[in-house]
Design a protein around this motif. Structure first.
Motif, PDB file in Angstrom:
ATOM      1  N   ALA A 525      -3.008   4.748 -42.378  1.00  7.31           N
ATOM      2  CA  ALA A 525      -3.149   5.902 -43.260  1.00  7.31           C
ATOM      3  C   ALA A 525      -4.539   5.945 -43.867  1.00  7.31           C
ATOM      4  O   ALA A 525      -5.148   7.016 -44.011  1.00  7.31           O
ATOM      5  N   SER A 526      -5.047   4.779 -44.189  1.00  8.21           N
ATOM      6  CA  SER A 526      -6.397   4.722 -44.756  1.00  8.21           C
ATOM      7  C   SER A 526      -7.440   5.160 -43.736  1.00  8.21           C
ATOM      8  O   SER A 526      -8.476   5.728 -44.095  1.00  8.21           O
ATOM      9  N   ALA A 527      -7.156   4.911 -42.443  1.00  4.83           N
ATOM     10  CA  ALA A 527      -8.102   5.291 -41.386  1.00  4.83           C
ATOM     11  C   ALA A 527      -8.024   6.766 -41.030  1.00  4.83           C
ATOM     12  O   ALA A 527      -8.837   7.246 -40.236  1.00  4.83           O
ATOM     13  N   GLY A 528      -7.049   7.491 -41.616  1.00  2.53           N
ATOM     14  CA  GLY A 528      -6.972   8.933 -41.379  1.00  2.53           C
ATOM     15  C   GLY A 528      -5.735   9.409 -40.659  1.00  2.53           C
ATOM     16  O   GLY A 528      -5.609  10.595 -40.357  1.00  2.53           O
ATOM     17  N   LEU A 529      -4.790   8.500 -40.354  1.00  2.81           N
ATOM     18  CA  LEU A 529      -3.549   8.916 -39.693  1.00  2.81           C
ATOM     19  C   LEU A 529      -2.685   9.713 -40.666  1.00  2.81           C
ATOM     20  O   LEU A 529      -2.578   9.351 -41.850  1.00  2.81           O
ATOM     21  N   LYS A 530      -2.065  10.785 -40.183  1.00  6.20           N
ATOM     22  CA  LYS A 530      -1.260  11.655 -41.034  1.00  6.20           C
ATOM     23  C   LYS A 530       0.165  11.751 -40.504  1.00  6.20           C
ATOM     24  O   LYS A 530       0.419  11.557 -39.316  1.00  6.20           O
ATOM     25  N   GLU A 531       1.063  12.042 -41.414  1.00  3.68           N
ATOM     26  CA  GLU A 531       2.456  12.284 -41.045  1.00  3.68           C
ATOM     27  C   GLU A 531       2.537  13.494 -40.102  1.00  3.68           C
ATOM     28  O   GLU A 531       1.950  14.550 -40.360  1.00  3.68           O
ATOM     29  N   GLY A 532       3.232  13.335 -38.973  1.00  2.00           N
ATOM     30  CA  GLY A 532       3.396  14.428 -38.023  1.00  2.00           C
ATOM     31  C   GLY A 532       2.332  14.495 -36.950  1.00  2.00           C
ATOM     32  O   GLY A 532       2.395  15.371 -36.076  1.00  2.00           O
ATOM     33  N   ASP A 533       1.353  13.593 -36.979  1.00  2.41           N
ATOM     34  CA  ASP A 533       0.328  13.576 -35.930  1.00  2.41           C
ATOM     35  C   ASP A 533       0.945  13.236 -34.581  1.00  2.41           C
ATOM     36  O   ASP A 533       1.904  12.459 -34.488  1.00  2.41           O
ATOM     37  N   TYR A 534       0.354  13.801 -33.520  1.00  2.16           N
ATOM     38  CA  TYR A 534       0.754  13.468 -32.154  1.00  2.16           C
ATOM     39  C   TYR A 534      -0.240  12.453 -31.588  1.00  2.16           C
ATOM     40  O   TYR A 534      -1.457  12.629 -31.706  1.00  2.16           O
ATOM     41  N   ILE A 535       0.271  11.412 -30.967  1.00  3.37           N
ATOM     42  CA  ILE A 535      -0.585  10.408 -30.335  1.00  3.37           C
ATOM     43  C   ILE A 535      -0.831  10.830 -28.890  1.00  3.37           C
ATOM     44  O   ILE A 535       0.100  10.964 -28.102  1.00  3.37           O
ATOM     45  N   VAL A 536      -2.123  11.036 -28.548  1.00  4.01           N
ATOM     46  CA  VAL A 536      -2.453  11.514 -27.213  1.00  4.01           C
ATOM     47  C   VAL A 536      -3.042  10.420 -26.325  1.00  4.01           C
ATOM     48  O   VAL A 536      -3.033  10.548 -25.098  1.00  4.01           O
ATOM     49  N   SER A 537      -3.562   9.362 -26.918  1.00  5.19           N
ATOM     50  CA  SER A 537      -4.034   8.240 -26.105  1.00  5.19           C
ATOM     51  C   SER A 537      -4.011   6.959 -26.923  1.00  5.19           C
ATOM     52  O   SER A 537      -4.146   6.992 -28.158  1.00  5.19           O
ATOM     53  N   VAL A 538      -3.810   5.852 -26.254  1.00  2.31           N
ATOM     54  CA  VAL A 538      -3.790   4.521 -26.874  1.00  2.31           C
ATOM     55  C   VAL A 538      -4.768   3.647 -26.102  1.00  2.31           C
ATOM     56  O   VAL A 538      -4.594   3.423 -24.898  1.00  2.31           O
ATOM     57  N   GLY A 539      -5.809   3.168 -26.791  1.00  2.00           N
ATOM     58  CA  GLY A 539      -6.789   2.311 -26.143  1.00  2.00           C
ATOM     59  C   GLY A 539      -7.483   2.984 -24.977  1.00  2.00           C
ATOM     60  O   GLY A 539      -7.808   2.337 -23.980  1.00  2.00           O
ATOM     61  N   GLY A 540      -7.694   4.298 -25.087  1.00  2.00           N
ATOM     62  CA  GLY A 540      -8.370   5.034 -24.026  1.00  2.00           C
ATOM     63  C   GLY A 540      -7.471   5.433 -22.873  1.00  2.00           C
ATOM     64  O   GLY A 540      -7.933   6.066 -21.925  1.00  2.00           O
ATOM     65  N   VAL A 541      -6.170   5.081 -22.932  1.00  2.00           N
ATOM     66  CA  VAL A 541      -5.217   5.432 -21.879  1.00  2.00           C
ATOM     67  C   VAL A 541      -4.413   6.658 -22.319  1.00  2.00           C
ATOM     68  O   VAL A 541      -3.794   6.636 -23.387  1.00  2.00           O
ATOM     69  N   ASP A 542      -4.426   7.698 -21.509  1.00  2.00           N
ATOM     70  CA  ASP A 542      -3.708   8.931 -21.848  1.00  2.00           C
ATOM     71  C   ASP A 542      -2.211   8.653 -21.942  1.00  2.00           C
ATOM     72  O   ASP A 542      -1.622   8.008 -21.075  1.00  2.00           O
ATOM     73  N   CYS A 543      -1.603   9.118 -23.019  1.00  2.00           N
ATOM     74  CA  CYS A 543      -0.156   8.887 -23.207  1.00  2.00           C
ATOM     75  C   CYS A 543       0.562  10.161 -23.627  1.00  2.00           C
ATOM     76  O   CYS A 543       1.585  10.096 -24.318  1.00  2.00           O
ATOM     77  N   LYS A 544       0.022  11.325 -23.228  1.00  2.00           N
ATOM     78  CA  LYS A 544       0.684  12.584 -23.592  1.00  2.00           C
ATOM     79  C   LYS A 544       2.086  12.684 -22.994  1.00  2.00           C
ATOM     80  O   LYS A 544       2.965  13.342 -23.551  1.00  2.00           O
ATOM     81  N   TRP A 545       2.292  12.062 -21.825  1.00  2.00           N
ATOM     82  CA  TRP A 545       3.584  12.169 -21.150  1.00  2.00           C
ATOM     83  C   TRP A 545       4.458  10.932 -21.356  1.00  2.00           C
ATOM     84  O   TRP A 545       5.516  10.828 -20.733  1.00  2.00           O
ATOM     85  N   LEU A 546       4.058  10.020 -22.226  1.00  2.00           N
ATOM     86  CA  LEU A 546       4.832   8.800 -22.448  1.00  2.00           C
ATOM     87  C   LEU A 546       5.834   9.004 -23.575  1.00  2.00           C
ATOM     88  O   LEU A 546       5.590   9.768 -24.515  1.00  2.00           O
ATOM     89  N   GLY A 547       6.960   8.278 -23.495  1.00  2.00           N
ATOM     90  CA  GLY A 547       7.978   8.329 -24.531  1.00  2.00           C
ATOM     91  C   GLY A 547       7.726   7.305 -25.620  1.00  2.00           C
ATOM     92  O   GLY A 547       6.743   6.551 -25.598  1.00  2.00           O
ATOM     93  N   VAL A 548       8.640   7.243 -26.582  1.00  7.24           N
ATOM     94  CA  VAL A 548       8.484   6.358 -27.743  1.00  7.24           C
ATOM     95  C   VAL A 548       8.414   4.905 -27.314  1.00  7.24           C
ATOM     96  O   VAL A 548       7.524   4.147 -27.748  1.00  7.24           O
ATOM     97  N   ASN A 549       9.334   4.447 -26.477  1.00  6.91           N
ATOM     98  CA  ASN A 549       9.371   3.035 -26.079  1.00  6.91           C
ATOM     99  C   ASN A 549       8.109   2.627 -25.330  1.00  6.91           C
ATOM    100  O   ASN A 549       7.574   1.532 -25.538  1.00  6.91           O
ATOM    101  N   GLU A 550       7.614   3.526 -24.476  1.00  5.53           N
ATOM    102  CA  GLU A 550       6.411   3.195 -23.708  1.00  5.53           C
ATOM    103  C   GLU A 550       5.178   3.101 -24.605  1.00  5.53           C
ATOM    104  O   GLU A 550       4.328   2.220 -24.428  1.00  5.53           O
ATOM    105  N   VAL A 551       5.070   3.982 -25.597  1.00  3.04           N
ATOM    106  CA  VAL A 551       3.929   3.924 -26.516  1.00  3.04           C
ATOM    107  C   VAL A 551       4.014   2.686 -27.398  1.00  3.04           C
ATOM    108  O   VAL A 551       3.003   1.998 -27.641  1.00  3.04           O
ATOM    109  N   LEU A 552       5.213   2.370 -27.876  1.00  5.49           N
ATOM    110  CA  LEU A 552       5.383   1.160 -28.696  1.00  5.49           C
ATOM    111  C   LEU A 552       5.019  -0.090 -27.912  1.00  5.49           C
ATOM    112  O   LEU A 552       4.402  -1.025 -28.445  1.00  5.49           O
ATOM    113  N   GLU A 553       5.390  -0.100 -26.646  1.00  2.00           N
ATOM    114  CA  GLU A 553       5.049  -1.261 -25.814  1.00  2.00           C
ATOM    115  C   GLU A 553       3.540  -1.419 -25.680  1.00  2.00           C
ATOM    116  O   GLU A 553       3.008  -2.538 -25.736  1.00  2.00           O
TER     117      GLU A 553
END
Length: 660
Positions: A525-553
């Motif tokens: 939250a301090s870094a700027g994350l907001k409630e309701g934001d959509y996560i589109v990539s993790v570590g430079g890997v596109d995750c627009k089509w990934l589900g909750v379990n895959e993103v958590l992993e």
């Protein structure tokens, strides 16, 4: 698609259609300029010269229109190659279009709206343009149908991805009217979708006319093709209301649907009699009713073709062919019933009750002084009524031949002349075989025959779900979120640090996942994350089509190392300029011109922003009765500030004139 340079009869006709369309476009532009000059000048000498030029251009347009009608009645090219002794069926010609370059507009929109590198989508844009180009020359089989449906479904994805309801993106679609050759230009994708649907229906009609009508399977395929063509055209009429070209107007589509169902009915009759018609009482009764039904539906088609506003634009030869077929099949009905009466006398072993019932079902009434049972029993009355039917059959045959002889285009179709002449001679021969001594004493008039059929002919609704297509722009993300209607911030990078193995937030939703239950004091939250934001990539890997379990992993796999997340925040969706059932009425602001006569067709200024305009096409049927499409042509050169008057393609209309 087929090779556009192939020297087949069908491709030659389509190339001739394209050339005629360009000639009509030039003539209409010249007429528009002459009319503008006529309104602007007060010099009498100039006015005389302009009026002379207008008369020449109008006559030239009429000649070009007649040539286009000749292409529409060139039915021999589309028939089966096997020698047949059947009246030709009428196909629809494919609508012609101009090339469209999606590259610049879509790349700009991807960069501006989706904040992505548009160069990564060059292959997808090229695939879309290749598919559109192939759809201009589809093969005349199921593969061609599937390709056109694939493009139509792909346009649904493209519309949702790149065509926002609040503005145009600068892509101009041009399609030529199939009957008048007049071009229609719009920046609205609905024109493209409606035109592709029309071509799907037209291709079905060409498939139907190509079927071998000398075989059972061929006739079944023809019936199916014409029913599917009627279904596509009916779907077009109900879904896209107030379309801006004559060939896709509700009135015209209604006539075309009737014509396709009539041709399907004609093929059903040919299917029944394919193995031969036995000269037997009840068989002839059945054939009489079936062929009377064919004559009736063609009579309705001819009536519809002669109603305004269709009458001015439907090919004249089509209307006359419908009239000829109506007369021809009515004549056959009278010939069959005359054969029943003249060749089948009531025998001692016959079931007279069944014959009386069957014969009485053919008539709405019988001539005064006659009873059906008495006619069956009395040889003289049978002969008199039979000859009355033969006389009526001959009258219908002669009328069909007369109409055929008056129409130049139909007169040149040899097989049509042969079929009509053979049927006429057969009726004359049958009449000559009967006794003639009582002709002057017989005052019986043959009653009309009641049509009846055991075969139901209906439209077959289009089954788009059977064609599976993949969104070319699948990489942009799920369409529910990443569409032209949605607005969101540019992607923000959040540096995420694990705190005692906790993320400080939870994830929910499908693809893409959404942040919720965010701890306001966590590092994210301090870094700027907001409630309701959509996560589109993790570590430079596109995750627009990934589900909750895959993103958590992915988040947990990093361990205690810092990780960068790219997130977006949705903004309020801007209200649409118009609803999907928007229509155009005469009192509204003038829209983008249908036929860009003053615009250089090959040079479109991409730097100028087009003003907001309302579409002519209406998605849905809610407001069908609320407005009527109007043809709008510019009366000044491109770049002028105002357009003061509207012109139709072939007649000068005032401001209150409507297209339909």
């Amino acid at each position: 698609g087929c090779n556009p340079l192939a020297e087949t009869g069908r491709s030659k006709l389509q190339n001739q259609r394209a050339v005629l369309n360009q000639q009509i476009l030039r003539a209409v532009r010249m007429r528009a300029g002459a009319e503008n000059l006529l309104r602007a000048t007060t010099n009498n000498k100039v006015r005389e010269q302009v009026l002379l030029e207008l008369s020449f251009v109008n006559s030239d347009l009429q000649i070009l229109k007649e040539e286009l009608e000749g292409l529409n009645i060139s039915v021999e090219v589309y028939q089966n190659e096997e020698e047949t002794f059947s009246i030709p069926l009428v196909p629809l010609g494919l609508k012609e279009t101009k090339d469209v370059d999606f590259t610049l507009s879509l790349k700009d929109f991807i960069l501006e709206h989706y904040s992505e590198d548009s160069s990564e989508y060059e292959d997808e844009i090229a695939d879309l343009m290749d598919l559109r180009q192939a759809c201009r020359t589809p093969s005349r089989d199921e593969a061609g149908i599937e390709m056109l449906i694939s493009y139509f479904l792909q346009l649904g994805y493209v519309e949702n991805r790149f065509f926002p309801p609040t503005r145009h993106i600068g892509v101009l679609f041009t399609w030529y009217d199939s009957f008048t050759g007049v071009p229609v230009c719009q920046q609205n994708l609905l024109l493209e979708k409606a035109s592709v649907l029309f071509n799907i229906g037209a291709l079905y009609t060409q498939i139907g006319t190509r079927c071998n009508r000398q075989t059972q399977a061929g006739l079944e395929n023809a019936v199916d093709a014409f029913q599917r063509a009627a279904g596509i055209l009916s779907y077009l009429k109900e879904t896209f209301t107030h379309t801006p070209s004559y060939d896709m107007s509700p009135a015209m589509l209604n006539v075309l649907v009737k014509m396709m169902l009539a041709q399907a009915r004609e093929c059903v009759f040919e299917q029944i009699g394919l193995s031969g018609i036995r000269n037997e009482f009840f068989t002839l009764v059945k054939m009489t009713q079936e062929v009377a039904k064919v004559g009736e539906v063609y009579m309705l088609v001819n009536t519809a073709m002669n109603q305004e506003p269709v009458k001015e634009n439907i090919p004249y030869s089509w209307s006359k062919l419908a009239q000829i077929k109506s007369d021809h099949y009515k004549a056959l009905a009278h010939y069959f019933i005359a054969t029943i009466l003249c060749d089948h006398e009531l025998q001692p072993g016959d079931d007279k009750d069944q014959q009386e019932k069957a014969l009485s079902q053919l008539y709405d009434y019988v001539p005064e002084g006659l009873m059906v049972l008495a006619v069956l029993k009395d040889k003289v009355q049978r002969k008199q009524l039979g000859k009355a039917h033969l006389r009526k059959a001959i009258v219908y045959h002669e009328e069909a031949l007369r109409v055929c002889g008056l129409c130049k285009k139909l007169r040149n179709i040899e097989v049509l002349q042969e079929v009509l002449t053979a049927a006429h001679k057969r009726s004359l021969l049958k009449y000559a075989q009967q006794e003639t001594e009582d002709d002057f004493l017989s005052l019986i008039q043959a009653p009309d025959i009641l049509p009846k059929t055991e075969h139901k002919i209906e439209t077959i609704a289009p089954q788009f779900s059977k064609v599976k297509v993949k969104d070319f722009f699948h990489k942009l993300g799920p369409l529910t979120v990443f569409s032209a209607k949605q607005r969101w911030t540019a992607p923000r990078t959040i540096c995420l640090h694990h705190e005692a193995g906790e993320l400080g937030f939870s994830l929910k939703g499908g693809s893409p996942v959404q942040v919720y239950c965010l701890d306001p004091v966590c590092s994210a939250a301090s870094a700027g994350l907001k409630e309701g934001d959509y996560i589109v990539s993790v570590g430079g890997v596109d995750c627009k089509w990934l589900g909750v379990n895959e993103v958590l992993e992915k988040l947990r796999s990093v361990g205690k190392q810092p990780m960068e997340l790219d997130v977006i925040s949705c903004q309020d969706t801007v209200a649409s300029l118009h609803s999907k059932s928007a229509t155009y009425s005469m009192g509204m602001q003038k829209t983008y011109s249908l036929i860009c006569l003053a615009m250089d067709e090959d040079k479109i200024d991409q730097t100028k922003k087009a003003p907001l305009k309302l579409p002519f096409l209406s998605w849905g049927t809610k407001n069908r009765q609320k407005a009527a499409s109007t043809l709008c042509l510019p009366s000044a050169v491109a770049g002028s500030s105002q357009i003061k008057k509207k012109l139709s393609p072939f007649t000068l209309l005032n401001t209150e004139s409507s297209l339909y």
